[in-house]
Enzyme design. Structure first.
Site, PDB file in Angstrom:
ATOM      1  CG  ASN A   1      -1.770   1.235   1.338  1.00 10.24           C
ATOM      2  OD1 ASN A   1      -1.793   2.063   0.422  1.00 10.24           O
ATOM      3  ND2 ASN A   1      -2.472   1.377   2.446  1.00 10.24           N
ATOM      4  CG  PHE A   2       2.936   2.547  -3.544  1.00 10.78           C
ATOM      5  CD1 PHE A   2       3.542   1.421  -2.999  1.00 10.78           C
ATOM      6  CD2 PHE A   2       3.150   2.841  -4.881  1.00 10.78           C
ATOM      7  CE1 PHE A   2       4.342   0.601  -3.773  1.00 10.78           C
ATOM      8  CE2 PHE A   2       3.949   2.020  -5.671  1.00 10.78           C
ATOM      9  CZ  PHE A   2       4.559   0.905  -5.107  1.00 10.78           C
ATOM     10  CE  LYS A   3      -0.346   3.151   4.920  1.00 10.38           C
ATOM     11  NZ  LYS A   3      -0.099   3.249   6.371  1.00 10.38           N
TER      12      LYS A   3
ATOM     13  CG  HIS B   1      -5.977   1.779   5.192  1.00  9.86           C
ATOM     14  ND1 HIS B   1      -5.498   2.714   6.073  1.00  9.86           N
ATOM     15  CD2 HIS B   1      -4.979   0.902   4.999  1.00  9.86           C
ATOM     16  CE1 HIS B   1      -4.250   2.420   6.395  1.00  9.86           C
ATOM     17  NE2 HIS B   1      -3.919   1.326   5.762  1.00  9.86           N
TER      18      HIS B   1
ATOM     19  CD  GLU C   1      -2.903   5.343   6.788  1.00  8.18           C
ATOM     20  OE1 GLU C   1      -1.908   4.978   7.430  1.00  8.18           O
ATOM     21  OE2 GLU C   1      -2.972   5.264   5.547  1.00  8.18           O
TER      22      GLU C   1
ATOM     23  CD  GLU D   1      -3.398  -2.414   7.274  1.00  2.00           C
ATOM     24  OE1 GLU D   1      -4.167  -1.465   7.002  1.00  2.00           O
ATOM     25  OE2 GLU D   1      -2.276  -2.527   6.754  1.00  2.00           O
TER      26      GLU D   1
ATOM     27  N   GLY E   1       2.699   2.264  10.913  1.00  2.00           N
ATOM     28  CA  GLY E   1       3.630   3.396  10.792  1.00  2.00           C
ATOM     29  C   GLY E   1       4.494   3.624  12.004  1.00  2.00           C
TER      30      GLY E   1
ATOM     31  CB  SER F   1       5.271  -1.829  12.048  1.00  2.00           C
ATOM     32  OG  SER F   1       4.964  -0.456  12.229  1.00  2.00           O
TER      33      SER F   1
HETATM   34  O1  LIG Z   1      -1.322   0.713   6.772  1.00  2.00           O
HETATM   35  C1  LIG Z   1      -0.546  -0.158   6.427  1.00  2.00           C
HETATM   36  C2  LIG Z   1      -0.754  -0.863   5.124  1.00  2.00           C
HETATM   37  O2  LIG Z   1      -2.063  -0.650   4.634  1.00  2.00           O
HETATM   38  C3  LIG Z   1       0.676  -0.516   7.223  1.00  2.00           C
HETATM   39  O3  LIG Z   1       1.599   0.544   7.093  1.00  2.00           O
HETATM   40  P1  LIG Z   1       3.084   0.316   7.707  1.00  2.00           P
HETATM   41  O4  LIG Z   1       3.609  -0.967   7.085  1.00  2.00           O
HETATM   42  O5  LIG Z   1       3.839   1.541   7.268  1.00  2.00           O
HETATM   43  O6  LIG Z   1       2.896   0.203   9.181  1.00  2.00           O
END
Ligand SMILES: O=C(CO)COP(=O)(O)O
Length: 235
Positions: free
Chosen positions: A6-8, A88, A90, A157, A163, A193
């Protein structure tokens, strides 16, 4: 085993294309028995590769319409996208998507036959209330979600592990995936993570069918490096 990146809000159209070129070359050589998925920003959407499924991080539940700033089914079809992330944390916490809207998205993309990675996860304050509170919170995130949909993949998650560089402890991952497995028969990914130091341990946890990776997926060689410890021995 599923490896999803997931590049966000990282990467451009050009850097995503370069990334996919490099990762595809590595996967072609390795011929892993893995499903590899990459979710770039909407501006970088493009058809999947032979070894990589490209998906959308988000999409509005409509074919098209007056939804400023959104992308919908028509835009996804233009790039031959049929895979989407929904729910997600976020989008729930930063973008304010509530369960009703998330369920509406799920129903729409299920109706159109999309492969859906459906994300759930509890905030730290729920985790601190104990496992029963976590279980209750997670099941509420499945309200009006068809958990038997044949193209569903679930991603657990824990918000407090995203993060932070510190994944959830294996025991917590194992207990939570076991709880989800009581009702969910589809693949269940872990995210939060995941990195080269913990991937081997996480991958061996029962009911962990793959990982959804953020930070550690942004470089193709580093994302590929997560697969190496999990790959079957070369015969
Ligand atoms: O939100 C995530 C993947 O969708 C996880 O992010 P991280 O791997 O940076 O913790």
């Amino acid at each position: 085993m599923i490896f999803a990146a997931n590049f966000k809000m990282h990467h451009t159209r050009q850097s995503t294309t370069e990334y996919l070129d490099r990762l595809e070359a590595l996967l072609e050589r390795a011929e892993y028995p893995f499903k590899v998925m990459v979710f770039p920003p909407a501006t970088a959407l493009q058809p999947s590769r032979e070894w990589i499924t490209v998906g959308a991080q988000n999409a509005y539940p409509a074919e098209e319409g007056a939804y400023t700033g959104e992308i919908g089914l028509s835009q996804l079809h233009e790039f031959e996208i049929d895979t989407v992330l929904i729910g997600h944390s976020e989008r729930r916490q930063i973008l304010g998507e509530d369960q009703e809207f998330i369920a509406k998205k799920f129903a729409f993309y299920r109706e159109h036959g999309f492969q859906i990675i459906y994300c759930v996860g509890e905030p730290l304050e729920v985790r601190e209330q104990g496992f029963e509170a976590v279980a209750e919170y997670l099941w509420e995130q499945f309200d009006d979600i068809d958990i038997d949909y044949e193209r569903l993949i679930v991603a657990y998650e824990p918000v407090w592990a995203i993060g932070t560089g510190q994944a959830a402890e294996p025991e917590a991952i194992a207990a939570t995936h076991a709880e989800l497995r009581r009702r969910i028969k589809r693949p269940i990914l872990y995210g939060g993570s995941v990195n080269p130091t913990n991937i081997a341990r996480i991958a061996e946890i029962p009911d962990v069918d793959g990982v959804l990776v953020g930070s550690a997926s942004l470089d193709p060689e580093k994302f590929h490096a997560l697969m190496i410890p999990v790959a079957p021995p070369q015969v």
